[in-house]
Scaffold this motif. Structure first.
Motif, PDB file in Angstrom:
ATOM      1  N   ASP A  50       0.815  -1.211   0.000  1.00  0.00           N
ATOM      2  CA  ASP A  50       0.000   0.000   0.000  1.00  0.00           C
ATOM      3  C   ASP A  50       0.851   1.263   0.000  1.00  0.00           C
ATOM      4  O   ASP A  50       0.443   2.298  -0.527  1.00  0.00           O
ATOM      5  N   GLN A  51       2.033   1.167   0.620  1.00  0.00           N
ATOM      6  CA  GLN A  51       2.886   2.345   0.731  1.00  0.00           C
ATOM      7  C   GLN A  51       4.300   1.903   1.100  1.00  0.00           C
ATOM      8  O   GLN A  51       4.518   0.766   1.515  1.00  0.00           O
ATOM      9  N   VAL A  52       5.245   2.849   0.937  1.00  0.00           N
ATOM     10  CA  VAL A  52       6.631   2.625   1.351  1.00  0.00           C
ATOM     11  C   VAL A  52       7.021   3.691   2.362  1.00  0.00           C
ATOM     12  O   VAL A  52       6.710   4.868   2.177  1.00  0.00           O
ATOM     13  N   THR A 108       2.968  -1.966   4.533  1.00  0.00           N
ATOM     14  CA  THR A 108       3.991  -0.932   4.396  1.00  0.00           C
ATOM     15  C   THR A 108       5.369  -1.560   4.253  1.00  0.00           C
ATOM     16  O   THR A 108       5.798  -2.330   5.113  1.00  0.00           O
ATOM     17  N   LEU A 109       6.055  -1.215   3.189  1.00  0.00           N
ATOM     18  CA  LEU A 109       7.436  -1.650   2.981  1.00  0.00           C
ATOM     19  C   LEU A 109       8.371  -0.643   3.640  1.00  0.00           C
ATOM     20  O   LEU A 109       8.273   0.555   3.390  1.00  0.00           O
ATOM     21  N   PHE A 110       9.282  -1.131   4.484  1.00  0.00           N
ATOM     22  CA  PHE A 110      10.333  -0.298   5.066  1.00  0.00           C
ATOM     23  C   PHE A 110      11.612  -0.533   4.272  1.00  0.00           C
ATOM     24  O   PHE A 110      12.050  -1.674   4.106  1.00  0.00           O
ATOM     25  N   SER A 111      12.215   0.557   3.791  1.00  0.00           N
ATOM     26  CA  SER A 111      13.452   0.410   3.032  1.00  0.00           C
ATOM     27  C   SER A 111      14.369   1.577   3.345  1.00  0.00           C
ATOM     28  O   SER A 111      13.986   2.553   3.989  1.00  0.00           O
ATOM     29  N   GLY A 112      15.611   1.469   2.867  1.00  0.00           N
ATOM     30  CA  GLY A 112      16.593   2.524   3.090  1.00  0.00           C
ATOM     31  C   GLY A 112      17.998   1.969   3.030  1.00  0.00           C
ATOM     32  O   GLY A 112      18.204   0.754   2.959  1.00  0.00           O
ATOM     33  N   ASN A 113      18.971   2.880   3.059  1.00  0.00           N
ATOM     34  CA  ASN A 113      20.368   2.467   3.098  1.00  0.00           C
ATOM     35  C   ASN A 113      20.647   1.642   4.351  1.00  0.00           C
ATOM     36  O   ASN A 113      19.952   1.767   5.371  1.00  0.00           O
ATOM     37  N   PHE A 115      17.240 -11.060   5.071  1.00  0.00           N
ATOM     38  CA  PHE A 115      16.161 -11.543   4.217  1.00  0.00           C
ATOM     39  C   PHE A 115      14.944 -10.657   4.415  1.00  0.00           C
ATOM     40  O   PHE A 115      14.860  -9.897   5.377  1.00  0.00           O
ATOM     41  N   SER A 116      13.997 -10.746   3.488  1.00  0.00           N
ATOM     42  CA  SER A 116      12.777  -9.948   3.577  1.00  0.00           C
ATOM     43  C   SER A 116      11.705 -10.703   4.345  1.00  0.00           C
ATOM     44  O   SER A 116      11.579 -11.926   4.215  1.00  0.00           O
ATOM     45  N   GLU A 117      10.927  -9.959   5.131  1.00  0.00           N
ATOM     46  CA  GLU A 117       9.916 -10.607   5.967  1.00  0.00           C
ATOM     47  C   GLU A 117       8.752  -9.654   6.215  1.00  0.00           C
ATOM     48  O   GLU A 117       8.937  -8.461   6.433  1.00  0.00           O
ATOM     49  N   MET A 118       7.536 -10.196   6.184  1.00  0.00           N
ATOM     50  CA  MET A 118       6.328  -9.449   6.545  1.00  0.00           C
ATOM     51  C   MET A 118       6.030  -9.695   8.014  1.00  0.00           C
ATOM     52  O   MET A 118       5.983 -10.841   8.463  1.00  0.00           O
ATOM     53  N   ASP A 131      -1.956  -3.022  15.232  1.00  0.00           N
ATOM     54  CA  ASP A 131      -3.182  -2.277  14.928  1.00  0.00           C
ATOM     55  C   ASP A 131      -3.755  -2.619  13.561  1.00  0.00           C
ATOM     56  O   ASP A 131      -4.584  -1.889  13.019  1.00  0.00           O
ATOM     57  N   GLY A 132      -3.310  -3.749  12.994  1.00  0.00           N
ATOM     58  CA  GLY A 132      -3.792  -4.173  11.686  1.00  0.00           C
ATOM     59  C   GLY A 132      -2.822  -3.784  10.590  1.00  0.00           C
ATOM     60  O   GLY A 132      -2.183  -2.738  10.642  1.00  0.00           O
ATOM     61  N   GLY A 133      -2.691  -4.648   9.599  1.00  0.00           N
ATOM     62  CA  GLY A 133      -1.761  -4.403   8.511  1.00  0.00           C
ATOM     63  C   GLY A 133      -0.467  -5.175   8.701  1.00  0.00           C
ATOM     64  O   GLY A 133      -0.329  -5.993   9.617  1.00  0.00           O
ATOM     65  N   TRP A 134       0.485  -4.910   7.823  1.00  0.00           N
ATOM     66  CA  TRP A 134       1.775  -5.596   7.829  1.00  0.00           C
ATOM     67  C   TRP A 134       2.893  -4.583   7.631  1.00  0.00           C
ATOM     68  O   TRP A 134       2.739  -3.613   6.889  1.00  0.00           O
ATOM     69  N   LEU A 135       4.036  -4.836   8.283  1.00  0.00           N
ATOM     70  CA  LEU A 135       5.252  -4.083   8.034  1.00  0.00           C
ATOM     71  C   LEU A 135       6.241  -5.032   7.366  1.00  0.00           C
ATOM     72  O   LEU A 135       6.475  -6.139   7.853  1.00  0.00           O
ATOM     73  N   ILE A 136       6.824  -4.605   6.253  1.00  0.00           N
ATOM     74  CA  ILE A 136       7.760  -5.450   5.520  1.00  0.00           C
ATOM     75  C   ILE A 136       9.179  -4.958   5.772  1.00  0.00           C
ATOM     76  O   ILE A 136       9.528  -3.823   5.430  1.00  0.00           O
TER      77      ILE A 136
END
Length: 310
Positions: free
Chosen positions: A89-91, A176-181, A217-220, A225-230
């Protein structure tokens, strides 16, 4: 049986079935032969069909249509992509003015790629507690730049838990995907948002002021409060993939806004007479850093420059 890929460790995928079970799964042998030019034909967030076996594991036999995905050029294989996640849904792009410094080139490349796949991005400026007064002024200017373009920005300190409550409201009920350096504090931030998870963190390399990979590795991860953080491994560069030069200006909101007034409809905004974009850059209506990022993506040759300073 259908399910959701919630973890990717390279060769194995953890699938959460619609019945609520988690099953370790592998891709069927012929799955990779379907023309997917990617280092990882499956990503976290994918919906899949699985066939269970007698060993308590399963084979992934089919991938369902994706709503979207975000992809970057594979750092080792320039002609292949690496999918960070699917059906998001978002990053939340975690950036830092220092400790380590995130370059605007990296930010702009990430934003353009997300625009190409129609994924909203929010910029999270972390480590506010470590900044000098001069660095805080630079951060304020950088926040102002991206907010003016239309990207929401939050200033936080994961270490001091400053600004965290505001983030929680943005995460509820969303994938929500969490990304960054590497080293920007992504794992520390996720540990605060998900206190029961305990992700591994690492110190910054003092010699080079760069981050070190902790997530491998990537993980959900389910959000209370509902939803997922990746959670995804930290990335040093962001090589864009499969964006044609004539499409590129459309993925820079600020540049695209002025491009309608160019003399030529196929203007590349590099040398043409009557270019409204170059005029806007000269008049400081488009930030020089954004235009430089646009030009670097047109060249898109040397990935070592993606970590350069502001």
């Amino acid at each position: 049986m259908q399910g959701l890929v919630i973890k990717n460790t390279g060769s194995w995928y953890t699938v959460l079935t619609d019945e609520g079970k988690t099953i370790e799964s592998k891709i069927k042998g012929n799955f990779r032969l379907k023309g997917i030019r990617s280092t990882n034909p499956l990503a976290v967030g994918d919906r899949v069909e699985i066939i269970c076996n007698n060993e308590g594991t399963a084979f992934i036999s089919e991938i369902k249509d994706r709503r979207n995905y975000i992809v970057r050029k594979s750092p080792n294989l320039s002609k292949q992509s690496h999918i960070l996640a699917a059906n998001v849904d978002q990053v939340f792009l975690i950036v830092t003015i220092n400790h380590p410094r995130t370059s605007t080139t990296f930010i702009d490349r990430f934003l353009a790629s997300a625009e190409a796949y129609r994924i909203p991005v929010t910029l999270i400026f972390n480590k506010n507690d470590l900044l000098s007064d001069e660095e805080k002024r630079l951060q304020k200017l950088t926040v102002g730049l991206y907010e003016h373009i239309g990207y929401p920005c939050f200033v936080v300190s994961a270490e001091c838990q400053e600004g965290i409550e505001a983030l929680k409201d943005e995460l509820k009920g969303k994938v929500t995907l969490f990304s960054g350096n590497s080293g920007v504090g992504k794992s520390t931030l996720l540990n605060i948002l998900l206190p029961d998870v305990c992700l591994r963190t690492a110190e910054i390399s003092d010699a080079h002021n760069t981050g070190m990979h902790t997530t491998t590795f990537s993980e959900m991860l389910p959000f209370p409060d509902g939803g997922w953080l990746i959670d995804t491994p930290g990335i040093k560069g962001f090589g864009t993939f499969n964006i044609e030069p004539e499409e590129l200006s459309g993925y820079f909101k600020d540049i695209f806004g002025f491009s309608h007034d160019c003399k030529f409809h196929n203007c590349t905004h590099t040398h043409e007479p009557g270019c409204a974009v170059m005029k806007a850059v000269n008049e400081h209506l488009i930030a020089a850093s954004r235009y430089a990022s646009y030009l670097s993506m047109l060249e898109d040759k040397d990935e070592s420059k993606y970590r350069e300073a502001f």
